[in-house]
Design a protein around this motif. Structure first.
Motif, PDB file in Angstrom:
ATOM      1  N   ARG A  18       0.830  -1.213   0.000  1.00 15.76           N
ATOM      2  CA  ARG A  18       0.000   0.000   0.000  1.00 15.76           C
ATOM      3  C   ARG A  18       0.864   1.263   0.000  1.00 15.76           C
ATOM      4  N   TRP A  19       1.897   1.304   0.832  1.00 18.75           N
ATOM      5  CA  TRP A  19       2.798   2.458   0.856  1.00 18.75           C
ATOM      6  C   TRP A  19       3.505   2.616  -0.483  1.00 18.75           C
ATOM      7  N   GLY A  20       3.916   1.501  -1.069  1.00 14.25           N
ATOM      8  CA  GLY A  20       4.562   1.560  -2.381  1.00 14.25           C
ATOM      9  C   GLY A  20       3.632   2.127  -3.436  1.00 14.25           C
ATOM     10  N   TRP A  21       2.364   1.708  -3.415  1.00 13.44           N
ATOM     11  CA  TRP A  21       1.392   2.225  -4.372  1.00 13.44           C
ATOM     12  C   TRP A  21       1.158   3.713  -4.169  1.00 13.44           C
ATOM     13  N   LYS A  22       1.021   4.138  -2.913  1.00 10.93           N
ATOM     14  CA  LYS A  22       0.825   5.562  -2.632  1.00 10.93           C
ATOM     15  C   LYS A  22       2.023   6.378  -3.099  1.00 10.93           C
ATOM     16  N   LEU A  23       3.224   5.874  -2.862  1.00 14.10           N
ATOM     17  CA  LEU A  23       4.434   6.569  -3.295  1.00 14.10           C
ATOM     18  C   LEU A  23       4.489   6.663  -4.818  1.00 14.10           C
ATOM     19  N   LEU A  24       4.215   5.558  -5.492  1.00 17.40           N
ATOM     20  CA  LEU A  24       4.214   5.552  -6.959  1.00 17.40           C
ATOM     21  C   LEU A  24       3.164   6.521  -7.501  1.00 17.40           C
ATOM     22  N   ASN A  25       2.011   6.526  -6.892  1.00 19.79           N
ATOM     23  CA  ASN A  25       0.949   7.424  -7.318  1.00 19.79           C
ATOM     24  C   ASN A  25       1.356   8.882  -7.117  1.00 19.79           C
ATOM     25  N   TRP A  26       1.947   9.198  -5.983  1.00 22.01           N
ATOM     26  CA  TRP A  26       2.344  10.570  -5.658  1.00 22.01           C
ATOM     27  C   TRP A  26       3.500  11.048  -6.528  1.00 22.01           C
ATOM     28  N   VAL A  27       4.477  10.169  -6.769  1.00 23.60           N
ATOM     29  CA  VAL A  27       5.699  10.582  -7.469  1.00 23.60           C
ATOM     30  C   VAL A  27       5.551  10.519  -8.979  1.00 23.60           C
ATOM     31  N   TRP A  28       4.778   9.595  -9.507  1.00 26.88           N
ATOM     32  CA  TRP A  28       4.761   9.414 -10.956  1.00 26.88           C
ATOM     33  C   TRP A  28       3.374   9.520 -11.587  1.00 26.88           C
ATOM     34  N   LEU A  29       2.399   8.794 -11.089  1.00 27.39           N
ATOM     35  CA  LEU A  29       1.120   8.698 -11.785  1.00 27.39           C
ATOM     36  C   LEU A  29       0.325  10.006 -11.777  1.00 27.39           C
ATOM     37  N   LYS A  30       0.190  10.653 -10.631  1.00 24.00           N
ATOM     38  CA  LYS A  30      -0.564  11.907 -10.574  1.00 24.00           C
ATOM     39  C   LYS A  30       0.077  13.014 -11.415  1.00 24.00           C
ATOM     40  N   PRO A  31       1.402  13.216 -11.317  1.00 22.42           N
ATOM     41  CA  PRO A  31       2.000  14.261 -12.170  1.00 22.42           C
ATOM     42  C   PRO A  31       1.852  13.970 -13.669  1.00 22.42           C
ATOM     43  N   LYS A  32       1.992  12.705 -14.071  1.00 20.78           N
ATOM     44  CA  LYS A  32       1.834  12.382 -15.488  1.00 20.78           C
ATOM     45  C   LYS A  32       0.388  12.569 -15.937  1.00 20.78           C
ATOM     46  N   LYS A  33      -0.567  12.261 -15.065  1.00 20.05           N
ATOM     47  CA  LYS A  33      -1.975  12.467 -15.385  1.00 20.05           C
ATOM     48  C   LYS A  33      -2.272  13.956 -15.527  1.00 20.05           C
ATOM     49  N   LEU A  34      -1.732  14.763 -14.631  1.00 19.52           N
ATOM     50  CA  LEU A  34      -1.906  16.210 -14.708  1.00 19.52           C
ATOM     51  C   LEU A  34      -1.251  16.767 -15.968  1.00 19.52           C
ATOM     52  N   GLU A  35      -0.064  16.276 -16.287  1.00 24.61           N
ATOM     53  CA  GLU A  35       0.623  16.723 -17.506  1.00 24.61           C
ATOM     54  C   GLU A  35      -0.211  16.405 -18.746  1.00 24.61           C
ATOM     55  N   LYS A  36      -0.771  15.205 -18.804  1.00 27.70           N
ATOM     56  CA  LYS A  36      -1.603  14.819 -19.943  1.00 27.70           C
ATOM     57  C   LYS A  36      -2.847  15.705 -20.022  1.00 27.70           C
ATOM     58  N   TRP A  37      -3.473  15.961 -18.890  1.00 27.24           N
ATOM     59  CA  TRP A  37      -4.666  16.803 -18.868  1.00 27.24           C
ATOM     60  C   TRP A  37      -4.347  18.214 -19.359  1.00 27.24           C
ATOM     61  N   LEU A  38      -3.232  18.780 -18.891  1.00 29.97           N
ATOM     62  CA  LEU A  38      -2.850  20.130 -19.319  1.00 29.97           C
ATOM     63  C   LEU A  38      -2.544  20.175 -20.813  1.00 29.97           C
ATOM     64  N   ARG A  39      -1.874  19.150 -21.323  1.00 29.83           N
ATOM     65  CA  ARG A  39      -1.585  19.110 -22.765  1.00 29.83           C
ATOM     66  C   ARG A  39      -2.881  18.985 -23.572  1.00 29.83           C
ATOM     67  N   ASP A  40      -3.842  18.189 -23.068  1.00 28.45           N
ATOM     68  CA  ASP A  40      -5.127  18.073 -23.752  1.00 28.45           C
ATOM     69  C   ASP A  40      -5.883  19.399 -23.752  1.00 28.45           C
ATOM     70  N   LYS A  49       9.638  15.701 -14.915  1.00 28.32           N
ATOM     71  CA  LYS A  49      10.877  15.001 -14.580  1.00 28.32           C
ATOM     72  C   LYS A  49      10.767  14.550 -13.132  1.00 28.32           C
ATOM     73  N   LEU A  50      11.103  13.332 -12.887  1.00 26.87           N
ATOM     74  CA  LEU A  50      10.935  12.703 -11.586  1.00 26.87           C
ATOM     75  C   LEU A  50      11.624  13.490 -10.483  1.00 26.87           C
ATOM     76  N   LEU A  51      10.866  13.944  -9.529  1.00 27.55           N
ATOM     77  CA  LEU A  51      11.276  14.623  -8.303  1.00 27.55           C
ATOM     78  C   LEU A  51      11.950  15.975  -8.502  1.00 27.55           C
ATOM     79  N   VAL A  52      12.962  16.110  -9.334  1.00 26.01           N
ATOM     80  CA  VAL A  52      13.684  17.375  -9.431  1.00 26.01           C
ATOM     81  C   VAL A  52      13.005  18.385 -10.335  1.00 26.01           C
TER      82      VAL A  52
END
Length: 94
Positions: A18-40, A49-52
């Motif tokens: 569960r912690w791994g999923w939350k971390l993956l969601n926070w670090v990668w999935l949500k930002p990529k989803k937001l990026e896709k939405w903004l581009r659309d 770019k991851l973290l930095v």
């Protein structure tokens, strides 16, 4: 007693997953989803770019901006806020 140990191990594994999923969601999935939405929506910008993110480019531009002498004009945005000036001149204002 053996069953209690298996249950404890299963609980620990479930918590770690569960912690791994939350971390993956926070670090990668949500930002990529937001990026896709903004581009659309038609916004352009630097890719995620991851973290930095853009911090390396930001620090480099700030260092270069501070090393130059500021002009004697009212248009000092390229010296005072070089990263913002770069992003606005590259992608425009939305």
């Amino acid at each position: 007693m053996e069953t209690l140990g298996k249950v404890a191990v299963a609980i620990v594994v479930a918590v770690i997953v569960r912690w791994g999923w939350k971390l993956l969601n926070w670090v990668w999935l949500k930002p990529k989803k937001l990026e896709k939405w903004l581009r659309d929506e038609g916004y352009k910008g630097n890719p995620y770019k991851l973290l930095v993110g853009d911090m390396i480019g930001f620090a480099t531009m700030m260092k270069e901006g501070k090393s130059k002498a500021s002009p004697v004009t009212h248009d000092i945005t390229s010296y005072a806020l070089p990263f913002d000036h770069h992003i606005i001149s590259k992608y425009g204002i939305n």
